[in-house]
Enzyme design. Sequence first.
Site, PDB file in Angstrom:
ATOM      1  N   LYS A  11       0.832  -1.199   0.000  1.00 23.60           N
ATOM      2  CA  LYS A  11       0.000   0.000   0.000  1.00 23.60           C
ATOM      3  C   LYS A  11       0.878   1.265   0.000  1.00 23.60           C
ATOM      4  O   LYS A  11       2.089   1.170   0.176  1.00 23.60           O
ATOM      5  CB  LYS A  11      -0.926  -0.058   1.222  1.00 23.60           C
ATOM      6  CG  LYS A  11      -1.903  -1.250   1.185  1.00 23.60           C
ATOM      7  CD  LYS A  11      -2.765  -1.305   2.436  1.00 23.60           C
ATOM      8  CE  LYS A  11      -3.795  -2.418   2.362  1.00 23.60           C
ATOM      9  NZ  LYS A  11      -4.663  -2.442   3.563  1.00 23.60           N
ATOM     10  N   TYR A  51     -12.284  -3.176  -3.374  1.00 18.99           N
ATOM     11  CA  TYR A  51     -12.863  -3.249  -2.029  1.00 18.99           C
ATOM     12  C   TYR A  51     -14.397  -3.236  -2.085  1.00 18.99           C
ATOM     13  O   TYR A  51     -15.043  -2.651  -1.213  1.00 18.99           O
ATOM     14  CB  TYR A  51     -12.342  -2.097  -1.169  1.00 18.99           C
ATOM     15  CG  TYR A  51     -10.909  -2.262  -0.690  1.00 18.99           C
ATOM     16  CD1 TYR A  51     -10.512  -3.392   0.028  1.00 18.99           C
ATOM     17  CD2 TYR A  51      -9.950  -1.262  -0.903  1.00 18.99           C
ATOM     18  CE1 TYR A  51      -9.203  -3.537   0.495  1.00 18.99           C
ATOM     19  CE2 TYR A  51      -8.637  -1.399  -0.440  1.00 18.99           C
ATOM     20  CZ  TYR A  51      -8.284  -2.538   0.263  1.00 18.99           C
ATOM     21  OH  TYR A  51      -6.989  -2.679   0.736  1.00 18.99           O
ATOM     22  N   ARG A 104       3.053  -6.931   8.808  1.00 15.75           N
ATOM     23  CA  ARG A 104       2.346  -5.908   9.594  1.00 15.75           C
ATOM     24  C   ARG A 104       2.877  -5.850  11.018  1.00 15.75           C
ATOM     25  O   ARG A 104       2.995  -4.765  11.604  1.00 15.75           O
ATOM     26  CB  ARG A 104       0.843  -6.189   9.578  1.00 15.75           C
ATOM     27  CG  ARG A 104       0.199  -5.884   8.213  1.00 15.75           C
ATOM     28  CD  ARG A 104      -1.145  -6.570   8.096  1.00 15.75           C
ATOM     29  NE  ARG A 104      -1.888  -6.168   6.913  1.00 15.75           N
ATOM     30  CZ  ARG A 104      -2.961  -6.824   6.479  1.00 15.75           C
ATOM     31  NH1 ARG A 104      -3.403  -7.892   7.113  1.00 15.75           N
ATOM     32  NH2 ARG A 104      -3.597  -6.411   5.391  1.00 15.75           N
ATOM     33  N   ASN A 114      -1.717  -0.227   7.437  1.00 13.68           N
ATOM     34  CA  ASN A 114      -1.213  -1.579   7.684  1.00 13.68           C
ATOM     35  C   ASN A 114      -0.398  -2.164   6.530  1.00 13.68           C
ATOM     36  O   ASN A 114      -0.285  -3.374   6.383  1.00 13.68           O
ATOM     37  CB  ASN A 114      -2.343  -2.512   8.145  1.00 13.68           C
ATOM     38  CG  ASN A 114      -3.392  -2.738   7.066  1.00 13.68           C
ATOM     39  OD1 ASN A 114      -3.352  -2.117   6.001  1.00 13.68           O
ATOM     40  ND2 ASN A 114      -4.329  -3.636   7.323  1.00 13.68           N
ATOM     41  N   HIS A 117      -1.663  -5.541   1.317  1.00 15.70           N
ATOM     42  CA  HIS A 117      -2.884  -6.297   1.037  1.00 15.70           C
ATOM     43  C   HIS A 117      -2.509  -7.698   0.581  1.00 15.70           C
ATOM     44  O   HIS A 117      -1.523  -7.875  -0.141  1.00 15.70           O
ATOM     45  CB  HIS A 117      -3.686  -5.615  -0.083  1.00 15.70           C
ATOM     46  CG  HIS A 117      -4.746  -6.508  -0.656  1.00 15.70           C
ATOM     47  ND1 HIS A 117      -5.975  -6.658  -0.061  1.00 15.70           N
ATOM     48  CD2 HIS A 117      -4.741  -7.337  -1.744  1.00 15.70           C
ATOM     49  CE1 HIS A 117      -6.688  -7.545  -0.761  1.00 15.70           C
ATOM     50  NE2 HIS A 117      -5.966  -7.965  -1.782  1.00 15.70           N
ATOM     51  N   GLU A 128      -8.724 -10.465  -8.380  1.00 18.25           N
ATOM     52  CA  GLU A 128      -7.861  -9.297  -8.131  1.00 18.25           C
ATOM     53  C   GLU A 128      -6.735  -9.212  -9.157  1.00 18.25           C
ATOM     54  O   GLU A 128      -6.394  -8.124  -9.639  1.00 18.25           O
ATOM     55  CB  GLU A 128      -7.309  -9.354  -6.705  1.00 18.25           C
ATOM     56  CG  GLU A 128      -8.405  -9.117  -5.665  1.00 18.25           C
ATOM     57  CD  GLU A 128      -7.996  -9.419  -4.229  1.00 18.25           C
ATOM     58  OE1 GLU A 128      -8.858  -9.300  -3.346  1.00 18.25           O
ATOM     59  OE2 GLU A 128      -6.828  -9.770  -3.984  1.00 18.25           O
TER      60      GLU A 128
HETATM   61  N1  UDP Z   1      -9.571  -1.349   7.438  1.00 18.38           N
HETATM   62  C1  UDP Z   1      -9.642  -0.241   8.259  1.00 18.38           C
HETATM   63  N2  UDP Z   1     -10.385  -0.325   9.414  1.00 18.38           N
HETATM   64  C2  UDP Z   1     -11.024  -1.449   9.775  1.00 18.38           C
HETATM   65  C3  UDP Z   1     -10.951  -2.581   8.935  1.00 18.38           C
HETATM   66  C4  UDP Z   1     -10.216  -2.496   7.769  1.00 18.38           C
HETATM   67  O1  UDP Z   1      -9.063   0.796   7.957  1.00 18.38           O
HETATM   68  O2  UDP Z   1     -11.664  -1.477  10.835  1.00 18.38           O
HETATM   69  C5  UDP Z   1      -8.771  -1.271   6.204  1.00 18.38           C
HETATM   70  C6  UDP Z   1      -7.393  -1.916   6.371  1.00 18.38           C
HETATM   71  O3  UDP Z   1      -6.457  -1.153   5.593  1.00 18.38           O
HETATM   72  C7  UDP Z   1      -7.607  -3.278   5.771  1.00 18.38           C
HETATM   73  C8  UDP Z   1      -8.558  -2.957   4.626  1.00 18.38           C
HETATM   74  O4  UDP Z   1      -9.427  -1.971   5.161  1.00 18.38           O
HETATM   75  O5  UDP Z   1      -6.396  -3.888   5.361  1.00 18.38           O
HETATM   76  C9  UDP Z   1      -9.363  -4.112   4.094  1.00 18.38           C
HETATM   77  O6  UDP Z   1     -10.047  -4.725   5.148  1.00 18.38           O
HETATM   78  P1  UDP Z   1     -10.150  -6.305   5.237  1.00 18.38           P
HETATM   79  O7  UDP Z   1     -11.124  -6.626   6.317  1.00 18.38           O
HETATM   80  O8  UDP Z   1     -10.385  -6.890   3.893  1.00 18.38           O
HETATM   81  O9  UDP Z   1      -8.688  -6.718   5.800  1.00 18.38           O
HETATM   82  P2  UDP Z   1      -7.441  -7.392   5.043  1.00 18.38           P
HETATM   83  O10 UDP Z   1      -7.989  -8.403   4.080  1.00 18.38           O
HETATM   84  O11 UDP Z   1      -6.684  -6.290   4.361  1.00 18.38           O
HETATM   85  O12 UDP Z   1      -6.607  -8.023   6.132  1.00 18.38           O
HETATM   86 MG    MG Z   2      -9.466  -8.240   2.647  1.00 17.95          MG
END
Ligand code: UDP
Ligand code: MG
Length: 151
Positions: A11, A51, A104, A114, A117, A128
């Site tokens: 990211k 997303y 992370r 974080n 992805h 994707e």
């Molecule tokens: N995210 C956030 N707040 C939250 C949950 C998610 O800012 O409470 C952001 C975070 O950058 C995360 C992304 O949204 O990586 C996508 O969320 P997902 O639940 O898909 O998590 P990931 O698959 O990235 O672990």
């Molecule tokens: Mg995700």
Amino acid sequence: MEMERTYIMIKPDGVQRGLVGNIVQRFEQRGYQLQALKLFQADEALLRQHYCDLVEKKFFPDLLSYMLSGPVCCMVWQGENAVKMGRQMLGATNPQESLPGTIRGDFSIVVGRNICHGSDSAENAEKEIALWFKDGEVVSWEDHSKAWVYE
Ligand code: UDP
Ligand code: MG
């Protein structure tokens, strides 16, 4: 052997903080095969597709501006169980819960920054990859270390 591909994306914070090399190295060293890599400035339409499950979430506007804030580094990695192992290497979504040794867990503190992805299923990985890469940008090649990584 069940070969699988996953979509891993560094990211904007990871790119800005100079973590591209470190993250690429982790996947290379583990034995996964790099099949595509590019630096890319995403736009809103692409991120809304990527997303699509999260657009209704309260944090989505912040997530969108975060992901638009600079270039991302898009990658395809292939290997056995690449989706699940990729998620393990990334660590928990919330860095407060990510173990040390994960990307992370080593480089981030809050969920909204974080670093990376990773696809959450093989099916989503293929979606994707098709979303972020054009035909010809993903390269399938013979990996000479394969016999030393797999039995
Ligand atoms: N995210 C956030 N707040 C939250 C949950 C998610 O800012 O409470 C952001 C975070 O950058 C995360 C992304 O949204 O990586 C996508 O969320 P997902 O639940 O898909 O998590 P990931 O698959 O990235 O672990
Ligand atoms: Mg995700």
